[in-house]
Design an enzyme around this catalytic site. Structure first.
Site, short mmCIF file in Angstrom:
data_model
loop_
_atom_site.label_atom_id
_atom_site.label_comp_id
_atom_site.label_asym_id
_atom_site.label_seq_id
_atom_site.Cartn_x
_atom_site.Cartn_y
_atom_site.Cartn_z
N ASN A 45 8.91 -14.00 -5.37
CA ASN A 45 7.53 -13.56 -5.18
C ASN A 45 6.56 -14.68 -4.85
O ASN A 45 5.56 -14.47 -4.16
CB ASN A 45 7.05 -12.79 -6.42
CG ASN A 45 7.58 -11.37 -6.41
OD1 ASN A 45 7.99 -10.85 -5.38
ND2 ASN A 45 7.58 -10.72 -7.56
N ASP B 88 -3.04 -5.53 -20.03
CA ASP B 88 -2.74 -5.93 -21.40
C ASP B 88 -3.93 -5.66 -22.32
O ASP B 88 -3.76 -5.19 -23.45
CB ASP B 88 -2.37 -7.41 -21.43
CG ASP B 88 -1.27 -7.73 -20.44
OD1 ASP B 88 -0.20 -7.12 -20.53
OD2 ASP B 88 -1.49 -8.58 -19.56
N VAL C 196 -2.01 -8.71 -8.61
CA VAL C 196 -1.36 -7.75 -9.52
C VAL C 196 0.14 -8.01 -9.58
O VAL C 196 0.77 -7.91 -10.63
CB VAL C 196 -1.65 -6.30 -9.08
CG1 VAL C 196 -0.92 -5.30 -9.97
CG2 VAL C 196 -3.15 -6.03 -9.09
N GLY C 197 0.73 -8.35 -8.43
CA GLY C 197 2.18 -8.56 -8.35
C GLY C 197 2.63 -9.71 -9.24
O GLY C 197 2.01 -10.78 -9.26
N GLY D 53 3.38 1.58 -2.00
CA GLY D 53 4.08 1.57 -3.28
C GLY D 53 3.41 2.42 -4.34
O GLY D 53 2.36 3.05 -4.13
N GLN D 54 4.03 2.41 -5.54
CA GLN D 54 3.60 3.29 -6.61
C GLN D 54 2.23 2.95 -7.20
O GLN D 54 1.44 3.83 -7.49
CB GLN D 54 4.64 3.23 -7.73
CG GLN D 54 5.87 4.04 -7.45
CD GLN D 54 6.34 4.72 -8.71
OE1 GLN D 54 5.77 5.72 -9.13
NE2 GLN D 54 7.35 4.16 -9.32
N ALA E 86 0.80 -1.24 0.00
CA ALA E 86 0.00 0.00 0.00
C ALA E 86 0.83 1.28 0.00
O ALA E 86 0.30 2.35 -0.30
CB ALA E 86 -0.95 0.00 1.21
N ASP F 41 1.43 -3.31 4.37
CA ASP F 41 2.77 -3.27 3.80
C ASP F 41 3.75 -3.84 4.83
O ASP F 41 3.34 -4.21 5.94
CB ASP F 41 3.16 -1.84 3.36
CG ASP F 41 4.02 -1.85 2.10
OD1 ASP F 41 4.99 -2.65 2.06
OD2 ASP F 41 3.74 -1.08 1.17
N HIS G 55 0.27 -13.23 -18.26
CA HIS G 55 0.67 -11.81 -18.28
C HIS G 55 2.19 -11.77 -18.40
O HIS G 55 2.92 -11.58 -17.42
CB HIS G 55 0.20 -11.11 -17.00
CG HIS G 55 0.70 -9.70 -16.88
ND1 HIS G 55 0.42 -8.73 -17.80
CD2 HIS G 55 1.50 -9.12 -15.95
CE1 HIS G 55 1.01 -7.60 -17.45
NE2 HIS G 55 1.67 -7.81 -16.33
#
Length: 332
Positions: free
Chosen positions: A105, A159, A129-130, A14-15, A12, A42, A187
């Site tokens: 990840n 995409d 999303v990551g 992050g960009q 949260a 986070d 993705h």
């Protein structure tokens, strides 16, 4: 006014979250009448930055935001949430291959799956999303056995948005004039952007994109590679990965999941594969889906030509390989 729902955003500070939180709080995702309690999760090292994000969210004075809970504790972050945006992950940097991300990840998403299983509502809608998003979503679902696998999705909407924008620009029409552009598979750079089933509104009538743009060479070559490599192109130019566009796509994905798609329209989502279109089963694969009552359904019966079949097979094979690597990492 409806009862508030609890929504968690990881990473949260992050960009991507910086653009996403405002969309959620403003009502662009869950509706203009849906109050929100925002859980901002986070890592401990980011709590100072997150404090600044909370100040800004408060200063936006958004009527739908009924509470903001910043935390580094998964028990708090995932507690009773009805929607989860799993954004937090090691970002891809210039020169990195996606497989470099996988080992680090996938362990994060194993832990988050376990936390969702323990603390979230069993009806929670989870958007990963990551990156690598498809395989992270698969692992997350595996370690949350009490939540239906259908509730875990990966974001290929970025995409789709990229592909839709390319088609609209090529045809010289507004973005809203193009619909049903598809993304098949992963993705990643093997994804297959497909305009063969897309429609474009020209004046009063709607026609197939392939009729309005009978340039097969462009559609099978430059269009595909531009969308496949767009993330890398953004990193090369910006020296950071896509953030604003990723946040917009995350909001689009969850809005359609929450509120549904219109008749005759479908969107691309990474969902657990049942083998439709000869895609491999038991991977998270991007399909065209229609959505009603918060339930997605893979759109069936679309004609697949030999070119498309080859692309679907290629991206499916990559997902099978990623699954194998991810499971090996998780079992270490």
């Amino acid at each position: 006014m409806l009862e508030p729902i609890k929504v968690v955003v990881t990473g949260a500070a992050g960009q991507i979250a910086y653009s996403l939180l405002y969309q959620i709080g403003k009502g662009d995702v869950f509706g203009q009448d849906q109050p929100i309690i925002m859980h901002l999760l986070d890592i401990p090292a980011m709590m100072g930055v997150l404090e600044g994000v909370v100040m800004e969210m408060m200063d936006c004075a958004l009527p739908l935001v009924r509470g903001i809970v910043p935390t580094a504790d998964p028990a708090v972050g995932f507690g009773d949430v009805e929607a989860a945006f799993l954004v937090g992950a090691m970002p891809r940097k210039e020169g990195m291959e996606r497989k470099d991300l996988l080992a680090a990840n996938v362990k994060i998403f194993k832990v988050q799956g376990q936390a969702l299983d323990k603390y979230a509502k069993k009806t929670v809608k989870v958007l990963v999303v990551g990156n690598p998003a498809n395989t992270n979503a698969l692992i997350c679902a595996k370690y949350a056995p009490s939540i239906p696998k259908e509730n875990f999705t990966a974001m290929t909407r970025l995409d789709q948005n990229r592909a839709q924008a390319q088609i609209a620009a090529r045809l010289g029409v507004g973005i809203e004039s193009v619909r049903n552009v598809l993304i098949w598979g992963n993705h990643s750079s093997t994804q297959y952007p497909d305009a063969r089933h897309a429609l474009v509104k020209k004046g009063a009538e709607e026609v197939k994109v392939t009729d309005a743009l009978p340039d097969t060479a462009w559609l099978q070559d430059q269009f595909v590679t531009t969308v496949q490599k767009r993330g890398a192109a953004v990193i090369a130019a910006r020296k950071m990965s896509s953030a604003m566009s990723a946040a917009k796509a995350a909001g689009d994905h969850m809005r359609d999941w929450w509120l549904g798609t219109s008749d005759g329209s479908f969107v691309s989502m990474g969902v657990i594969s049942d083998g439709s279109y000869n895609a491999p089963s038991d991977v998270v694969f991007s399909f065209p889906v229609s959505i009603k009552n918060k339930q997605w359904t893979i759109v069936q019966g679309l004609a697949i030509d030999d070119f498309s079949r080859g692309k679907i097979e290629q991206t499916g094979q990559e997902l099978v390989e990623e699954r194998q690597e991810a499971l090996a990492v998780c079992e270490d």
